[in-house]
Design a protein around this motif. Sequence first.
Motif, PDB file in Angstrom:
ATOM      1  N   LYS A  10       0.828  -1.215   0.000  1.00 52.27           N
ATOM      2  CA  LYS A  10       0.000   0.000   0.000  1.00 52.27           C
ATOM      3  C   LYS A  10       0.863   1.265   0.000  1.00 52.27           C
ATOM      4  N   ASN A  11       2.017   1.193   0.642  1.00 51.98           N
ATOM      5  CA  ASN A  11       2.917   2.345   0.726  1.00 51.98           C
ATOM      6  C   ASN A  11       4.020   2.314  -0.330  1.00 51.98           C
ATOM      7  N   ASN A  12       3.872   1.452  -1.339  1.00 46.49           N
ATOM      8  CA  ASN A  12       4.832   1.334  -2.450  1.00 46.49           C
ATOM      9  C   ASN A  12       6.252   1.030  -1.992  1.00 46.49           C
ATOM     10  N   LEU A  13       6.380   0.203  -0.962  1.00 48.11           N
ATOM     11  CA  LEU A  13       7.697  -0.186  -0.475  1.00 48.11           C
ATOM     12  C   LEU A  13       8.131  -1.545  -1.013  1.00 48.11           C
ATOM     13  N   LEU A  14       7.191  -2.291  -1.564  1.00 48.49           N
ATOM     14  CA  LEU A  14       7.494  -3.559  -2.209  1.00 48.49           C
ATOM     15  C   LEU A  14       6.371  -3.888  -3.175  1.00 48.49           C
ATOM     16  N   LYS A  15       6.557  -4.943  -3.950  1.00 45.93           N
ATOM     17  CA  LYS A  15       5.550  -5.380  -4.917  1.00 45.93           C
ATOM     18  C   LYS A  15       5.105  -6.787  -4.542  1.00 45.93           C
ATOM     19  N   THR A  16       3.791  -6.975  -4.397  1.00 48.29           N
ATOM     20  CA  THR A  16       3.248  -8.268  -4.013  1.00 48.29           C
ATOM     21  C   THR A  16       2.421  -8.850  -5.153  1.00 48.29           C
ATOM     22  N   THR A  17       2.627 -10.140  -5.423  1.00 52.29           N
ATOM     23  CA  THR A  17       1.849 -10.873  -6.401  1.00 52.29           C
ATOM     24  C   THR A  17       1.021 -11.908  -5.647  1.00 52.29           C
ATOM     25  N   LEU A  18      -0.267 -11.950  -5.953  1.00 49.52           N
ATOM     26  CA  LEU A  18      -1.175 -12.888  -5.306  1.00 49.52           C
ATOM     27  C   LEU A  18      -1.435 -14.079  -6.211  1.00 49.52           C
ATOM     28  N   ILE A  26      -4.565 -18.019  -2.165  1.00 54.89           N
ATOM     29  CA  ILE A  26      -3.933 -19.246  -1.677  1.00 54.89           C
ATOM     30  C   ILE A  26      -2.424 -19.093  -1.513  1.00 54.89           C
ATOM     31  N   GLY A  27      -1.888 -17.965  -1.975  1.00 59.78           N
ATOM     32  CA  GLY A  27      -0.469 -17.720  -1.801  1.00 59.78           C
ATOM     33  C   GLY A  27      -0.098 -16.336  -2.272  1.00 59.78           C
ATOM     34  N   PHE A  28       1.097 -15.910  -1.886  1.00 63.52           N
ATOM     35  CA  PHE A  28       1.589 -14.614  -2.336  1.00 63.52           C
ATOM     36  C   PHE A  28       3.095 -14.562  -2.208  1.00 63.52           C
ATOM     37  N   ILE A  29       3.685 -13.636  -2.960  1.00 61.64           N
ATOM     38  CA  ILE A  29       5.119 -13.396  -2.877  1.00 61.64           C
ATOM     39  C   ILE A  29       5.342 -11.891  -2.992  1.00 61.64           C
ATOM     40  N   SER A  30       6.213 -11.371  -2.143  1.00 60.71           N
ATOM     41  CA  SER A  30       6.519  -9.940  -2.142  1.00 60.71           C
ATOM     42  C   SER A  30       8.001  -9.737  -2.414  1.00 60.71           C
ATOM     43  N   LEU A  31       8.301  -8.729  -3.243  1.00 56.62           N
ATOM     44  CA  LEU A  31       9.671  -8.428  -3.638  1.00 56.62           C
ATOM     45  C   LEU A  31       9.990  -6.966  -3.397  1.00 56.62           C
ATOM     46  N   CYS A  32      11.249  -6.686  -3.153  1.00 52.12           N
ATOM     47  CA  CYS A  32      11.754  -5.324  -3.141  1.00 52.12           C
ATOM     48  C   CYS A  32      13.213  -5.380  -3.597  1.00 52.12           C
TER      49      CYS A  32
END
Length: 148
Positions: A10-18, A26-32
Amino acid sequence: MVRDAYKYEKNNLLKTTLLVKSDEIIGFISLCTGTTKLTKQYRKGHKIFYAGIDEYPTVNVTHFAIDNRYQHTAMHYGHVIFNDTLKRIANGVVSVVGVTLIMVVEALEEARPFYEKGFSFQVHDSRNTNGKVNLAITIPELKIVVNG
């Protein structure tokens, strides 16, 4: 973990894929992006020789989870979302950013085989003091893993 990922997204500190199935996450991954120090042994083994550089640019996996009900199923949801993420990094992010050298993940010990056997990650730093393992793969190696 989901709340943390959402707050950072929400604060644009990382990118999350659902990973969604029938309107259910059922899962997610977050990157920065970030930097990391590499051991001399890792640099030598992967032919990373840049004089005077202590910190190397990275893509960091900050959050990665698959709902327990979907782990260890025939669909291999963890492999699906992680492999898709690796392909997008190897074929997209690196060409745009152009400076990323390493992808890193701070893995739980029990998750270590997933990264090492499934995606050729290797230990890159022995200084982790929170009970996790610091694993890495170079971008050229990552491209071989995902593109064959």
